[in-house]
Design a protein around this motif. Structure first.
Motif, PDB file in Angstrom:
ATOM      1  N   ALA A   1       0.717  -0.793   0.312  1.00 28.78           N
ATOM      2  CA  ALA A   1       0.411   0.186  -0.169  1.00 28.78           C
ATOM      3  C   ALA A   1       0.450   1.633   0.010  1.00 28.78           C
ATOM      4  O   ALA A   1       0.370   2.023  -0.754  1.00 28.78           O
ATOM      5  CB  ALA A   1      -0.952   0.194   0.750  1.00 28.78           C
TER       6      ALA A   1
ATOM      7  N   LEU B   1       0.845   3.697  -2.868  1.00 31.50           N
ATOM      8  CA  LEU B   1       0.006   4.321  -3.195  1.00 31.50           C
ATOM      9  C   LEU B   1       0.042   5.691  -3.066  1.00 31.50           C
ATOM     10  O   LEU B   1      -0.937   6.049  -2.696  1.00 31.50           O
ATOM     11  CB  LEU B   1      -1.459   3.682  -2.758  1.00 31.50           C
ATOM     12  CG  LEU B   1      -1.254   2.123  -3.666  1.00 31.50           C
ATOM     13  CD1 LEU B   1      -2.524   1.187  -2.889  1.00 31.50           C
ATOM     14  CD2 LEU B   1      -2.163   2.897  -4.980  1.00 31.50           C
TER      15      LEU B   1
ATOM     16  N   ARG C   1      -0.429   9.603  -4.305  1.00 33.09           N
ATOM     17  CA  ARG C   1      -1.395   9.256  -5.432  1.00 33.09           C
ATOM     18  C   ARG C   1      -2.827  10.356  -4.481  1.00 33.09           C
ATOM     19  O   ARG C   1      -3.164  11.099  -6.290  1.00 33.09           O
ATOM     20  CB  ARG C   1      -2.526   8.274  -5.241  1.00 33.09           C
ATOM     21  CG  ARG C   1      -2.525   7.530  -6.521  1.00 33.09           C
ATOM     22  CD  ARG C   1      -3.758   6.183  -6.684  1.00 33.09           C
ATOM     23  NE  ARG C   1      -3.621   5.019  -7.232  1.00 33.09           N
ATOM     24  CZ  ARG C   1      -4.082   4.473  -7.600  1.00 33.09           C
ATOM     25  NH1 ARG C   1      -5.117   4.167  -6.682  1.00 33.09           N
ATOM     26  NH2 ARG C   1      -3.561   2.752  -7.395  1.00 33.09           N
TER      27      ARG C   1
ATOM     28  N   GLY D   1      -6.401  10.734   3.017  1.00 28.04           N
ATOM     29  CA  GLY D   1      -7.423  10.120   2.485  1.00 28.04           C
ATOM     30  C   GLY D   1      -6.935   8.363   3.347  1.00 28.04           C
ATOM     31  O   GLY D   1      -6.286   8.681   3.755  1.00 28.04           O
ATOM     32  N   MET D   2      -7.806   7.541   2.966  1.00 30.75           N
ATOM     33  CA  MET D   2      -7.381   6.196   3.977  1.00 30.75           C
ATOM     34  C   MET D   2      -6.442   5.838   3.937  1.00 30.75           C
ATOM     35  O   MET D   2      -5.510   4.900   4.319  1.00 30.75           O
ATOM     36  CB  MET D   2      -8.224   5.481   3.253  1.00 30.75           C
ATOM     37  CG  MET D   2      -8.670   4.273   4.545  1.00 30.75           C
ATOM     38  SD  MET D   2     -10.993   3.420   4.432  1.00 30.75           S
ATOM     39  CE  MET D   2     -10.493   2.181   5.063  1.00 30.75           C
ATOM     40  N   LEU D   3      -5.896   5.538   1.875  1.00 27.65           N
ATOM     41  CA  LEU D   3      -4.520   5.600   1.581  1.00 27.65           C
ATOM     42  C   LEU D   3      -2.914   5.773   2.597  1.00 27.65           C
ATOM     43  O   LEU D   3      -2.363   5.274   2.485  1.00 27.65           O
ATOM     44  CB  LEU D   3      -4.554   4.444   0.474  1.00 27.65           C
ATOM     45  CG  LEU D   3      -5.420   3.986  -0.300  1.00 27.65           C
ATOM     46  CD1 LEU D   3      -5.198   3.885  -2.403  1.00 27.65           C
ATOM     47  CD2 LEU D   3      -5.137   2.400  -0.231  1.00 27.65           C
TER      48      LEU D   3
ATOM     49  N   ALA E   1      -1.847   4.218   5.270  1.00 33.20           N
ATOM     50  CA  ALA E   1      -0.889   2.601   4.992  1.00 33.20           C
ATOM     51  C   ALA E   1       0.720   3.139   5.554  1.00 33.20           C
ATOM     52  O   ALA E   1       0.826   4.068   5.353  1.00 33.20           O
ATOM     53  CB  ALA E   1      -0.490   2.618   3.859  1.00 33.20           C
TER      54      ALA E   1
END
Lengths: 308, 102
Positions: free
Chosen positions: B2, B5, B8, B16-18, B21
């Motif tokens: 992850a 990402l 991004r 964001g949720m990522l 990570a």
């Protein structure tokens, strides 16, 4: 105990791209774990897609239609935000995930089974009434709760969420609805940034934030604080947003739970349901992004649904 | 995985949720005391306050060393655990959070 497992192979067709942690292998890992001999007593079936009528009990019709209109060609992807991406199979997978939650409610509320677990993706607890977020498109848990009320005549439904991220979407959908109680533990600070204890809805929302690094003891203490409020509400059905990303191995969060902690909370929820509503529990898979930890934690959860 | 990402999300957008990570852990396997602590210290000093460093080590002395290191420096040892390694190998995973003040 009769427990129904609902899952559909088309849940594998929702593909947010290589490297995305909410990947088809998550579902494969859970199903592989539930394939072992000890789960031979699970009843198994495939759900159908949720209907517009079922979804619009929660989401505005124009939102549902807008999501369903996004049908990328095979191999293409459309990003709704940095996290939440649709492929050719995403709309169907999202409809099946919501449809599984509805079907689980039907089976549990008519006494066909005592409890049900939906091994589905995409998850739902970040989806707000009119916004996809955090890998989620439709609020599967609230669609299930409203279905139980509309079709089975239940007055009070509780949604309990132990995913490591706050279920902002669930909260958004129910925070003005005193007929649905929402109780949730989550790591804070963490995405999506909501979930403070001060967020109480109309007295129907109960949040227990946990700091990064917190382990099973803190998690259990948090739920020992939340569960009496749930019991006082006397729910006629308990819906669980079962995310397994509070596990110590999860790559998207920093809590330190282990499999026995997921078995513990499941046992507590089943015991509460036994006291309040004849044991009726509908559990929906939410997050969990370490494949091995997800598989073993979901297995601990379902094992406890079967045995308690 | 992850971690790739992370780039991004566009600047200025809410995280964001990522973005939460964990990056790939710092691999300090095979290094003996005091190298794991020295290398972890260097990595932590390059990070922002509150950020978390995850690392792998194989030296059993690292358990005692990182506890002492956290005590001395004020960085927080969030978690540590022994993991399954190759046969005959002990692997320890540590999560250290950089202290708030510089």
């Amino acid at each position: 105990m009769t427990v129904l497992l609902l899952t559909h192979r088309d849940g594998l067709q929702h593909d947010m791209g290589e490297g995305h942690p909410e990947c088809p292998d998550r579902l494969r890992a859970v199903l592989q774990a539930l394939d072992s001999e000890e789960f031979a007593d699970l009843l198994r079936d495939e759900p159908e897609e949720a209907t517009l009528e079922q979804l619009t009990r929660v989401h505005p019709a124009d939102y549902v239609e807008a999501i369903l209109a996004i049908r990328p060609r095979e191999g293409d992807r459309i990003a709704l935000d940095g996290d939440t991406i649709m492929s050719a199979g995403s709309a169907r997978a999202a409809l099946l995930a919501a449809g599984a939650a509805v079907r689980a409610v039907d089976e549990v509320c008519t006494g066909q089974v005592l409890r049900a677990f939906c091994a589905t993706r995409p998850p739902g607890h970040h989806a707000e009434r009119r916004r996809p977020m955090g890998f989620c498109f439709f609020s599967n848990a609230v669609v299930a709760a409203r279905h139980a009320q509309a079709v089975h005549g239940l007055e009070r439904v509780a949604i309990l969420d132990f995913d490591v991220h706050h279920g902002n979407g669930t909260q958004d959908c129910v925070q003005n609805d005193p007929s649905i109680l929402f109780a949730s533990s989550q790591q804070m600070p963490l995405y999506p940034g909501t979930g403070e204890a001060s967020e109480t809805g109309v007295g129907n929302v109960f949040n227990a934030p946990l700091p990064p690094g917190a382990g099973g003891d803190a998690f259990r203490e948090a739920w020992e604080g939340l569960l009496p409020a749930v019991e006082a509400f006397a729910p006629q059905l308990v819906i669980v947003s079962a995310g397994f990303d509070a596990h110590a191995r999860d790559p998207l969060a920093q809590l330190r739970l282990a499999e026995p902690d997921f078995a513990w909370i499941t046992q507590q929820i089943c015991a509460l349901a036994d006291r309040c509503c004849g044991g009726r529990v509908v559990s929906l898979l939410e997050g969990g992004y370490d494949l091995a930890a997800l598989a073993s934690s979901a297995a601990a959860h379902v094992r406890t649904l079967l045995r308690s | 995985m992850a971690g790739k990402l992370r780039g991004r999300t566009l600047a200025g957008k809410p995280p964001g949720m990522l973005d939460s990570a964990m990056p790939d852990p710092l691999d300090l396997r095979g290094l003996a005391c005091p190298l794991p602590v020295l290398k972890a210290n260097k990595a932590l000093r390059a990070m922002a306050p509150g950020e978390t460093l995850v690392l792998l080590a194989t030296d059993p002395a690292a358990v005692k060393d990182f506890h002492a290191y956290a005590q001395e420096t004020g960085h927080e040892l969030l978690a540590w655990a022994e993991e399954q390694g190759r046969p005959g190998e002990r692997v320890f995973r540590f999560a250290l959070r950089r202290r708030q003040e510089a």
